[in-house]
Design a protein around this motif. Structure first.
Motif, short mmCIF file in Angstrom:
data_model
loop_
_atom_site.label_atom_id
_atom_site.label_comp_id
_atom_site.label_asym_id
_atom_site.label_seq_id
_atom_site.Cartn_x
_atom_site.Cartn_y
_atom_site.Cartn_z
N TRP A 76 0.84 -1.20 0.00
CA TRP A 76 0.00 0.00 0.00
C TRP A 76 0.87 1.25 0.00
O TRP A 76 0.65 2.19 -0.78
CB TRP A 76 -0.90 -0.04 1.23
CG TRP A 76 -1.83 1.11 1.43
CD1 TRP A 76 -3.07 1.27 0.89
CD2 TRP A 76 -1.63 2.25 2.28
NE1 TRP A 76 -3.65 2.44 1.33
CE2 TRP A 76 -2.78 3.06 2.20
CE3 TRP A 76 -0.58 2.66 3.11
CZ2 TRP A 76 -2.91 4.26 2.89
CZ3 TRP A 76 -0.70 3.85 3.81
CH2 TRP A 76 -1.86 4.64 3.69
N THR A 77 1.88 1.26 0.85
CA THR A 77 2.78 2.41 0.94
C THR A 77 3.53 2.63 -0.37
O THR A 77 3.66 3.76 -0.84
CB THR A 77 3.78 2.21 2.09
OG1 THR A 77 3.07 2.01 3.32
CG2 THR A 77 4.70 3.42 2.23
N PRO A 171 -5.01 8.46 2.88
CA PRO A 171 -3.73 8.46 2.16
C PRO A 171 -2.63 9.15 2.96
O PRO A 171 -2.90 9.95 3.86
CB PRO A 171 -4.04 9.25 0.87
CG PRO A 171 -5.52 9.14 0.71
CD PRO A 171 -6.07 9.14 2.10
N PRO A 172 -1.37 8.85 2.63
CA PRO A 172 -0.24 9.47 3.35
C PRO A 172 -0.14 10.97 3.09
O PRO A 172 -0.66 11.50 2.12
CB PRO A 172 0.98 8.73 2.77
CG PRO A 172 0.45 7.49 2.15
CD PRO A 172 -0.92 7.84 1.66
N VAL A 173 0.59 11.62 3.99
CA VAL A 173 0.99 13.01 3.82
C VAL A 173 2.38 13.02 3.20
O VAL A 173 3.26 12.26 3.62
CB VAL A 173 1.01 13.74 5.19
CG1 VAL A 173 1.59 15.15 5.04
CG2 VAL A 173 -0.39 13.78 5.79
N GLY A 201 -4.97 10.67 16.08
CA GLY A 201 -4.00 9.73 15.52
C GLY A 201 -2.78 10.43 14.96
O GLY A 201 -2.50 11.60 15.25
N ARG A 202 -2.04 9.70 14.15
CA ARG A 202 -0.86 10.21 13.50
C ARG A 202 -0.96 9.84 12.02
O ARG A 202 -1.36 8.74 11.67
CB ARG A 202 0.42 9.61 14.09
CG ARG A 202 0.55 9.77 15.61
CD ARG A 202 0.78 11.22 15.98
NE ARG A 202 0.92 11.41 17.42
CZ ARG A 202 -0.06 11.81 18.21
NH1 ARG A 202 -1.27 12.05 17.71
NH2 ARG A 202 0.14 11.98 19.51
N PRO A 203 -0.55 10.74 11.13
CA PRO A 203 -0.64 10.43 9.70
C PRO A 203 0.47 9.49 9.26
O PRO A 203 1.54 9.43 9.87
CB PRO A 203 -0.47 11.80 9.05
CG PRO A 203 0.41 12.54 10.00
CD PRO A 203 0.01 12.09 11.38
N THR A 204 0.20 8.74 8.22
CA THR A 204 1.27 8.05 7.51
C THR A 204 2.02 9.10 6.70
O THR A 204 1.40 9.96 6.07
CB THR A 204 0.71 6.98 6.57
OG1 THR A 204 -0.03 6.03 7.34
CG2 THR A 204 1.83 6.26 5.82
N VAL A 205 3.35 9.06 6.74
CA VAL A 205 4.16 10.10 6.09
C VAL A 205 5.09 9.49 5.07
O VAL A 205 5.77 8.49 5.34
CB VAL A 205 4.97 10.89 7.15
CG1 VAL A 205 5.88 11.91 6.46
CG2 VAL A 205 4.06 11.58 8.14
N LEU A 206 5.12 10.08 3.89
CA LEU A 206 6.12 9.77 2.87
C LEU A 206 7.04 10.98 2.77
O LEU A 206 6.56 12.11 2.66
CB LEU A 206 5.47 9.49 1.52
CG LEU A 206 4.59 8.25 1.41
CD1 LEU A 206 3.92 8.19 0.04
CD2 LEU A 206 5.40 6.98 1.66
#
Length: 302
Positions: A76-77, A171-173, A201-206
């Protein structure tokens, strides 16, 4: 990823003497910053003119990607990273320029969990980021700098993203590491960031960053490799030698991964006109903003 052009990207950092920085996008000033003389942090001012270089996400895109692979999984990432890469490559006002780049999850433990909630309560357009503390206000210890003012948690678009967060498909940030700021900035996903934080929560980060020079990586890896070889050579044939050897191998692998995750210094172009042009642009685009001096000759130091 390898980028062959352009030489000067549409979104780029420019610099002048005295720790003066300017982030421009398509010729528009987006962010002014001045590093503190003591190198303990920097003062910044946003202009409100930043625009994400990526096209807005479709409403059904998050669920489509979640159907492809479980949210949070490597697949997914990687799919979201590929989507971001395609958008950045096509963007005329993005940060990519010729050279090698990394785009993926933040692997070096940059974000402090306790700093995330500060963004919802303290994100001024004109503010200060502290790098090491040293008596600075607690709220100035933030690990991420948005490039525009964050929307309210109750804004319509944020509400839609909050629903996606609760469904587990947000979706990620996308952030970009800028070494001159000693901070990543939000490239895309300001409202997704707010949504994740508003839900507790905390975002998924790219993170996008330049790839560290291969020669420098090899130099950094020499000592841990030598230490590993020394440990392995010193192992006896006792019953614990295999366990100790496996542990040493894991430590080496972790060290090498941490070296691979170190970002290269962000490229900055000299600002045409130097200090005088920076001061003129500040007066024109963020009137009244004057970074505090830490010594009487600070403003003349440039």
């Amino acid at each position: 990823m390898r980028i062959d052009h352009p030489v000067r990207p549409g979104l780029r950092m420019e610099c002048a003497d005295g720790g003066r920085l300017l982030l421009t996008q398509g010729g528009r000033p987006v962010l002014f910053a001045r590093q503190r003389v003591t190198h303990r942090g920097l003062h910044y001012a946003r202009t409100g003119r930043y625009v994400s270089p990526l096209a807005p996400l479709r409403a059904d895109q998050a669920r489509d990607f979640a159907a492809f692979a479980a949210p949070g999984s490597q697949e997914w990432t990687e799919r979201w990273a590929a989507c971001a890469e395609a958008g950045l490559r096509a963007a005329s006002e993005g940060p990519l320029h010729e050279g090698e780049w990394n785009l993926g999850p933040v692997a070096r433990g940059w974000f402090v969990d306790g700093n995330w909630p500060k963004l919802l309560t303290h994100d001024p357009d004109r503010g200060h980021l502290t790098w090491f503390g040293y008596g600075d206000p607690v709220e100035d210890a933030r690990d991420l700098l948005p490039l525009r003012a964050l929307s309210a948690p109750g804004a319509a678009r944020v509400k839609a993203y909050r629903r996606q967060y609760r469904e587990g498909v947000l979706p990620p940030v996308l952030v970009w590491w800028i070494s001159g700021l000693n901070s990543p900035v939000v490239l895309d996903g300001h409202d997704r960031l707010v949504a994740a934080l508003a839900e507790g929560g905390r975002p998924t980060v790219l993170e996008l960053s330049r790839t560290l020079d291969a020669t420098y990586r090899a130099t950094m890896a020499e000592r841990p490799i030598q230490e590993y070889e020394h440990r392995m050579a010193a192992l006896d044939d006792g019953p614990l030698s295999r366990i100790r050897g496996t542990a040493a191998g894991r430590r080496l692998a972790e060290t090498l991964r941490s070296i691979e995750a170190v970002p290269e210094i962000t490229r900055a172009w000299p600002l045409a006109g130097g200090v005088a042009e920076w001061e003129r642009a500040v007066a024109a685009h963020v009137p009244g903003w004057a970074p505090p001096s830490e010594r009487p000759d600070d403003r003349a130091a440039g």
